[in-house]
Design a protein around this motif. Structure first.
Motif, PDB file in Angstrom:
ATOM      1  N   ASP A  54      -2.170   8.092   6.222  1.00 35.85           N
ATOM      2  CA  ASP A  54      -2.861   6.867   6.605  1.00 35.85           C
ATOM      3  C   ASP A  54      -3.095   6.065   5.322  1.00 35.85           C
ATOM      4  O   ASP A  54      -3.844   6.496   4.447  1.00 35.85           O
ATOM      5  N   MET A  55      -2.430   4.906   5.222  1.00 34.48           N
ATOM      6  CA  MET A  55      -2.557   4.097   4.015  1.00 34.48           C
ATOM      7  C   MET A  55      -3.981   3.559   3.838  1.00 34.48           C
ATOM      8  O   MET A  55      -4.429   3.300   2.713  1.00 34.48           O
ATOM      9  N   GLY A  56      -4.683   3.400   4.950  1.00 38.73           N
ATOM     10  CA  GLY A  56      -6.065   2.955   4.870  1.00 38.73           C
ATOM     11  C   GLY A  56      -6.956   4.011   4.245  1.00 38.73           C
ATOM     12  O   GLY A  56      -7.811   3.704   3.404  1.00 38.73           O
ATOM     13  N   GLU A  57      -6.767   5.257   4.659  1.00 41.89           N
ATOM     14  CA  GLU A  57      -7.546   6.344   4.062  1.00 41.89           C
ATOM     15  C   GLU A  57      -7.260   6.450   2.570  1.00 41.89           C
ATOM     16  O   GLU A  57      -8.181   6.621   1.754  1.00 41.89           O
ATOM     17  N   PHE A  58      -5.976   6.340   2.220  1.00 38.37           N
ATOM     18  CA  PHE A  58      -5.600   6.374   0.801  1.00 38.37           C
ATOM     19  C   PHE A  58      -6.301   5.263   0.033  1.00 38.37           C
ATOM     20  O   PHE A  58      -6.892   5.493  -1.027  1.00 38.37           O
ATOM     21  N   LEU A 117       0.833  -1.203   0.000  1.00 41.68           N
ATOM     22  CA  LEU A 117       0.000   0.000   0.000  1.00 41.68           C
ATOM     23  C   LEU A 117       0.867   1.251   0.000  1.00 41.68           C
ATOM     24  O   LEU A 117       0.577   2.240  -0.692  1.00 41.68           O
ATOM     25  N   PHE A 118       1.953   1.211   0.773  1.00 44.13           N
ATOM     26  CA  PHE A 118       2.870   2.358   0.827  1.00 44.13           C
ATOM     27  C   PHE A 118       3.472   2.640  -0.543  1.00 44.13           C
ATOM     28  O   PHE A 118       3.580   3.803  -0.961  1.00 44.13           O
ATOM     29  N   ARG A 119       3.856   1.591  -1.253  1.00 39.47           N
ATOM     30  CA  ARG A 119       4.454   1.790  -2.583  1.00 39.47           C
ATOM     31  C   ARG A 119       3.453   2.396  -3.554  1.00 39.47           C
ATOM     32  O   ARG A 119       3.805   3.265  -4.363  1.00 39.47           O
ATOM     33  N   LEU A 120       2.203   1.950  -3.474  1.00 40.33           N
ATOM     34  CA  LEU A 120       1.172   2.537  -4.325  1.00 40.33           C
ATOM     35  C   LEU A 120       0.967   4.010  -3.989  1.00 40.33           C
ATOM     36  O   LEU A 120       0.825   4.859  -4.879  1.00 40.33           O
ATOM     37  N   TRP A 121       0.946   4.313  -2.683  1.00 43.11           N
ATOM     38  CA  TRP A 121       0.771   5.698  -2.228  1.00 43.11           C
ATOM     39  C   TRP A 121       1.961   6.563  -2.595  1.00 43.11           C
ATOM     40  O   TRP A 121       1.815   7.666  -3.137  1.00 43.11           O
ATOM     41  N   ASP A 139      -0.699  -4.528 -11.981  1.00 41.70           N
ATOM     42  CA  ASP A 139      -0.716  -3.557 -13.071  1.00 41.70           C
ATOM     43  C   ASP A 139       0.443  -2.567 -12.943  1.00 41.70           C
ATOM     44  O   ASP A 139       0.943  -2.053 -13.955  1.00 41.70           O
ATOM     45  N   GLU A 140       0.862  -2.296 -11.698  1.00 40.16           N
ATOM     46  CA  GLU A 140       1.982  -1.383 -11.447  1.00 40.16           C
ATOM     47  C   GLU A 140       3.324  -2.110 -11.472  1.00 40.16           C
ATOM     48  O   GLU A 140       4.367  -1.502 -11.243  1.00 40.16           O
ATOM     49  N   GLY A 141       3.280  -3.422 -11.714  1.00 38.05           N
ATOM     50  CA  GLY A 141       4.515  -4.192 -11.757  1.00 38.05           C
ATOM     51  C   GLY A 141       5.124  -4.479 -10.400  1.00 38.05           C
ATOM     52  O   GLY A 141       6.306  -4.827 -10.293  1.00 38.05           O
ATOM     53  N   LEU A 142       4.312  -4.395  -9.334  1.00 39.31           N
ATOM     54  CA  LEU A 142       4.822  -4.582  -7.980  1.00 39.31           C
ATOM     55  C   LEU A 142       4.759  -6.033  -7.524  1.00 39.31           C
ATOM     56  O   LEU A 142       5.513  -6.441  -6.635  1.00 39.31           O
ATOM     57  N   ALA A 185       4.156   6.276  -4.905  1.00 37.16           N
ATOM     58  CA  ALA A 185       4.300   6.522  -6.342  1.00 37.16           C
ATOM     59  C   ALA A 185       3.569   7.793  -6.764  1.00 37.16           C
ATOM     60  O   ALA A 185       3.984   8.486  -7.701  1.00 37.16           O
ATOM     61  N   ALA A 186       2.498   8.111  -6.042  1.00 36.95           N
ATOM     62  CA  ALA A 186       1.714   9.295  -6.376  1.00 36.95           C
ATOM     63  C   ALA A 186       2.078  10.508  -5.527  1.00 36.95           C
ATOM     64  O   ALA A 186       1.888  11.647  -5.968  1.00 36.95           O
ATOM     65  N   GLU A 187       2.615  10.267  -4.318  1.00 30.60           N
ATOM     66  CA  GLU A 187       2.746  11.357  -3.352  1.00 30.60           C
ATOM     67  C   GLU A 187       4.176  11.759  -3.007  1.00 30.60           C
ATOM     68  O   GLU A 187       4.390  12.845  -2.473  1.00 30.60           O
ATOM     69  N   VAL A 188       5.173  10.911  -3.281  1.00 30.83           N
ATOM     70  CA  VAL A 188       6.558  11.205  -2.879  1.00 30.83           C
ATOM     71  C   VAL A 188       7.404  11.407  -4.140  1.00 30.83           C
ATOM     72  O   VAL A 188       7.782  10.426  -4.795  1.00 30.83           O
ATOM     73  N   PRO A 189       7.715  12.659  -4.489  1.00 30.52           N
ATOM     74  CA  PRO A 189       8.472  12.928  -5.719  1.00 30.52           C
ATOM     75  C   PRO A 189       9.840  12.243  -5.689  1.00 30.52           C
ATOM     76  O   PRO A 189      10.617  12.422  -4.757  1.00 30.52           O
ATOM     77  N   GLY A 190      10.111  11.424  -6.699  1.00 37.06           N
ATOM     78  CA  GLY A 190      11.391  10.750  -6.756  1.00 37.06           C
ATOM     79  C   GLY A 190      11.502   9.520  -5.882  1.00 37.06           C
ATOM     80  O   GLY A 190      12.484   8.786  -5.959  1.00 37.06           O
ATOM     81  N   GLY A 191      10.502   9.284  -5.036  1.00 38.36           N
ATOM     82  CA  GLY A 191      10.497   8.103  -4.190  1.00 38.36           C
ATOM     83  C   GLY A 191      11.343   8.237  -2.938  1.00 38.36           C
ATOM     84  O   GLY A 191      12.125   9.181  -2.785  1.00 38.36           O
ATOM     85  N   VAL A 192      11.175   7.294  -2.023  1.00 37.87           N
ATOM     86  CA  VAL A 192      11.959   7.290  -0.789  1.00 37.87           C
ATOM     87  C   VAL A 192      13.350   6.738  -1.082  1.00 37.87           C
ATOM     88  O   VAL A 192      13.637   6.255  -2.183  1.00 37.87           O
ATOM     89  N   GLY A 193      14.219   6.787  -0.056  1.00 38.44           N
ATOM     90  CA  GLY A 193      15.564   6.257  -0.206  1.00 38.44           C
ATOM     91  C   GLY A 193      15.644   4.822   0.259  1.00 38.44           C
ATOM     92  O   GLY A 193      14.969   3.942  -0.280  1.00 38.44           O
ATOM     93  N   GLU A 194      16.425   4.580   1.310  1.00 41.35           N
ATOM     94  CA  GLU A 194      16.611   3.218   1.817  1.00 41.35           C
ATOM     95  C   GLU A 194      15.353   2.726   2.527  1.00 41.35           C
ATOM     96  O   GLU A 194      14.712   3.462   3.277  1.00 41.35           O
TER      97      GLU A 194
END
Length: 280
Positions: free
Chosen positions: A170-174, A114-118, A268-271, A120-129
């Motif tokens: 909140d990943m649930g709200e998303f 769920l975090f990865r789906l979120w 569909d997102e290749g995850l 992808a839309a909300e964190v520019p460039g993605g997280v690091g480690e």
């Protein structure tokens, strides 16, 4: 004498509550079980290696194990208002997580999916480690500055403020806002090699254990608290009330639709690998 079935699930209140009656021999005619308590990252790994007859795993691991295991329609965790949270030590927004270190409970967890789906839309460039920690170690790691953010599950919804932490999302709200579905978190799976008759017996035992727990919640109270890692009794009750619900007794059409949506969207997102229709 029938060899006990090997079952692994977490020591969290919802699991010990659900399986108390079965694990304590309170269900006449139910198959005997040999219980191992293990964190979700451990049980996910057991499933991928084909270890254990019955396992509580993340729904996110299903695409990797459905050749050997069947999803049971009961006993798991799926609901509304119970999603994982992203936490930081100071106030922050999604963009502040770009390039940062985040602790997660398991890379194959539903929370992380769920975090990865979120992200992808909300964190520019993605997280690091991304660092995997047992879920009960994540909030202390964020509080102490060992990681920049944490993805937390379970009773952390009720206790994160005690650590001085702030909720970023909140990943649930998303999930609920974007799909309308309840949140699939933890699944109960059983080895297909048990055969249809034994799988039916296992399903019946899980349902009977859930109903026994609801009918006599006091019976499991000491057992639940003994494994709840020093959790406050009131928090344990909140935890059970949130995660043990109508979907625990029966996923039904609504629950199965939520799981299909999660795995289809992730594929569909290749995850995750695609799950062929009818595999369950």
């Amino acid at each position: 004498m029938t060899e006990p079935l090997r079952i692994s699930y977490s020591p969290c209140p919802n699991d010990t509550f659900v399986f108390h009656a079965w694990s304590h021999g309170l269900l006449p005619g139910a198959p005997p079980v040999d219980v191992t308590f293990a964190d979700i990252d451990v049980t996910n790994g057991q499933a991928e290696r084909g270890e254990g007859d019955i396992l509580k795993v993340s729904y996110a691991v299903l695409p990797y194990v459905l050749d050997a295991y069947a999803l049971l329609p009961c006993g798991g965790a799926l609901g509304r208002g119970c999603g994982p949270l992203v936490l930081t030590r100071g106030e922050a927004g999604p963009a502040d997580l770009a390039g940062r270190t985040i602790a997660v409970p398991a890379v194959r967890s539903t929370a992380y999916l769920l975090f990865r789906l979120w992200a992808a839309a909300e964190v520019p460039g993605g997280v690091g480690e991304v660092r995997v920690l047992p879920f009960h170690e994540i909030m202390p790691a964020v509080r102490d500055g060992r990681v920049d953010a944490g993805l937390v599950i379970h009773e952390a919804r009720f206790t994160y403020r005690n650590y001085g932490l702030h909720r970023v999302a909140d990943m649930g709200e998303f999930w609920e806002d974007t799909t309308g579905h309840p949140i699939p978190l933890g699944a109960i799976i059983a080895k297909r090699s048990l055969g249809e008759e034994r799988l039916r017996a296992v399903t019946d035992a899980v349902r009977a254990s859930v109903r026994h727990a609801w009918a006599d919640p006091a019976a499991s109270a000491d057992h639940v608290l003994a494994h709840a890692q020093e959790m406050d009794p009131d928090v344990a009750k909140q935890h059970i009330a949130l995660y043990v619900n109508e979907f625990t007794a029966d996923l039904g059409d609504t629950g199965h639709a939520a799981v299909r949506e999660l795995l289809t969207r992730a594929a569909d997102e290749g995850l995750v690998p695609a799950v062929p229709h009818g595999t369950w």
